[in-house]
Design an enzyme around this catalytic site. Structure first.
Site, PDB file in Angstrom:
ATOM      1  N   SER A   1       0.830  -1.209   0.000  1.00  0.00           N
ATOM      2  CA  SER A   1       0.000   0.000   0.000  1.00  0.00           C
ATOM      3  C   SER A   1       0.866   1.260   0.000  1.00  0.00           C
ATOM      4  CB  SER A   1      -0.921  -0.004   1.227  1.00  0.00           C
ATOM      5  OG  SER A   1      -1.667  -1.193   1.299  1.00  0.00           O
TER       6      SER A   1
HETATM    7  N1  SAH Z   1      -0.643  -4.904   4.263  1.00  0.00           N
HETATM    8  C1  SAH Z   1       0.029  -4.849   2.967  1.00  0.00           C
HETATM    9  C2  SAH Z   1      -0.931  -4.674   1.830  1.00  0.00           C
HETATM   10  C3  SAH Z   1      -1.142  -5.942   1.071  1.00  0.00           C
HETATM   11  S1  SAH Z   1      -2.311  -5.820  -0.255  1.00  0.00           S
HETATM   12  C4  SAH Z   1       1.078  -3.763   3.022  1.00  0.00           C
HETATM   13  O1  SAH Z   1       1.702  -3.621   4.036  1.00  0.00           O
HETATM   14  O2  SAH Z   1       1.320  -3.081   2.047  1.00  0.00           O
HETATM   15  C5  SAH Z   1      -3.702  -6.613   0.478  1.00  0.00           C
HETATM   16  C6  SAH Z   1      -3.606  -8.078   0.715  1.00  0.00           C
HETATM   17  O3  SAH Z   1      -4.889  -8.518   1.164  1.00  0.00           O
HETATM   18  C7  SAH Z   1      -3.265  -8.938  -0.492  1.00  0.00           C
HETATM   19  O4  SAH Z   1      -2.061  -9.608  -0.248  1.00  0.00           O
HETATM   20  C8  SAH Z   1      -4.437  -9.924  -0.593  1.00  0.00           C
HETATM   21  O5  SAH Z   1      -4.062 -11.236  -0.956  1.00  0.00           O
HETATM   22  C9  SAH Z   1      -4.986  -9.885   0.829  1.00  0.00           C
HETATM   23  N2  SAH Z   1      -6.359 -10.345   1.001  1.00  0.00           N
HETATM   24  C10 SAH Z   1      -7.449 -10.119   0.229  1.00  0.00           C
HETATM   25  N3  SAH Z   1      -8.529 -10.736   0.738  1.00  0.00           N
HETATM   26  C11 SAH Z   1      -8.108 -11.372   1.887  1.00  0.00           C
HETATM   27  C12 SAH Z   1      -8.727 -12.203   2.855  1.00  0.00           C
HETATM   28  N4  SAH Z   1     -10.017 -12.524   2.789  1.00  0.00           N
HETATM   29  N5  SAH Z   1      -7.985 -12.665   3.887  1.00  0.00           N
HETATM   30  C13 SAH Z   1      -6.674 -12.374   3.982  1.00  0.00           C
HETATM   31  N6  SAH Z   1      -6.011 -11.613   3.087  1.00  0.00           N
HETATM   32  C14 SAH Z   1      -6.720 -11.112   2.046  1.00  0.00           C
END
Ligand code: SAH
Length: 226
Positions: free
Chosen positions: A68
């Site tokens: 993000s």
């Molecule tokens: N927290 C991260 C952002 C990752 S993007 C950072 O520090 O930048 C968001 C993530 O949410 C993705 O990896 C995606 O696979 C995950 N995601 C989507 N739906 C989800 C769910 N139901 N349970 C767990 N993870 C999920």
């Protein structure tokens, strides 16, 4: 994914500039700024992207997912700090994060929380975060591979819940796992259905109080695991 090394980048200076920009752009929560100074973002992206790691942009982390944007991560953590329990305790308390991705926000949360539980539904990303966070020696982070839409009842209730993926609305399971005095921040479909907004939900003795914040763009919240 390999760590950035020998690239000739002055990453500490780039990181300090990123935090100064966040400050100028209105992030005032000192613990959040300090956490962003403490956790090197370039460790969480591929070395080919290290030069962009301190720009205010999301970057690919594989499998169609992204790390993000720093300003959005900072903003979400600022919102969490305004929850009743967080204000009283001076830290985020027990935190649940949905969407570990590469683990960057989990590492930041660990700087300002008593305990972090972070859930990821894509196994390769869960493994990646495990490797990244082992280097951060973040002992009080529990990384789980599973469907975050279900939350994680064994560690509930949580003082702070944050999601890095957005669905139609906030799943009721998360609300059930939010402590009284706790605060949840998550992207969800905007009321006019045209995009995503940040939704902030506080739990009080009387029930739930919902506020709608700014427009955002997060990856979709999906059920099940892969
Ligand atoms: N927290 C991260 C952002 C990752 S993007 C950072 O520090 O930048 C968001 C993530 O949410 C993705 O990896 C995606 O696979 C995950 N995601 C989507 N739906 C989800 C769910 N139901 N349970 C767990 N993870 C999920």
């Amino acid at each position: 994914m390999t760590p950035a090394s020998g690239l000739g980048l002055d990453t500490p200076a780039m990181q300090r500039r990123m935090v100064e920009r966040l400050r100028l752009d209105g992030v005032h929560c000192e613990p959040v700024l300090q956490a962003m100074l403490a956790v090197p973002r370039h460790h969480f992206v591929d070395s080919a992207l290290a030069a962009q790691a301190y720009e205010d942009t999301s970057l690919p982390i594989g499998l169609g997912q992204t790390i993000s944007k720093p300003s959005v991560v900072a903003r979400m953590m600022e919102w969490l700090f305004l929850g009743a329990n967080a204000r009283r305790q001076g830290h985020l308390g027990k935190v649940m994060e949905i969407g570990t991705g590469c683990g960057y926000q989990a590492a930041l949360l660990a700087q300002v929380a008593r305990q972090v539980t972070s859930i990821e539904r894509l196994q390769p990303l869960h493994e990646l975060a495990r490797r990244q966070l082992a280097r951060q020696s973040a002992m009080h982070i529990q990384l789980l591979y599973g469907d975050g839409m279900l939350g994680h009842p064994p560690r509930a209730p949580y003082d702070s819940i944050v999601s890095a993926a957005g669905g139609e609305d906030v799943p009721p399971t998360w609300l059930a796992q939010l402590a009284v005095g706790g605060r949840l921040v998550a992207p969800a479909r905007s009321p006019d259905g045209r995009g995503q907004v940040l939704v902030v939900i506080d739990r009080t003795d009387q029930g739930f109080h919902r506020t709608v914040g700014e427009m955002v763009q997060f990856v979709p919240l999906k059920s099940g695991v892969c």
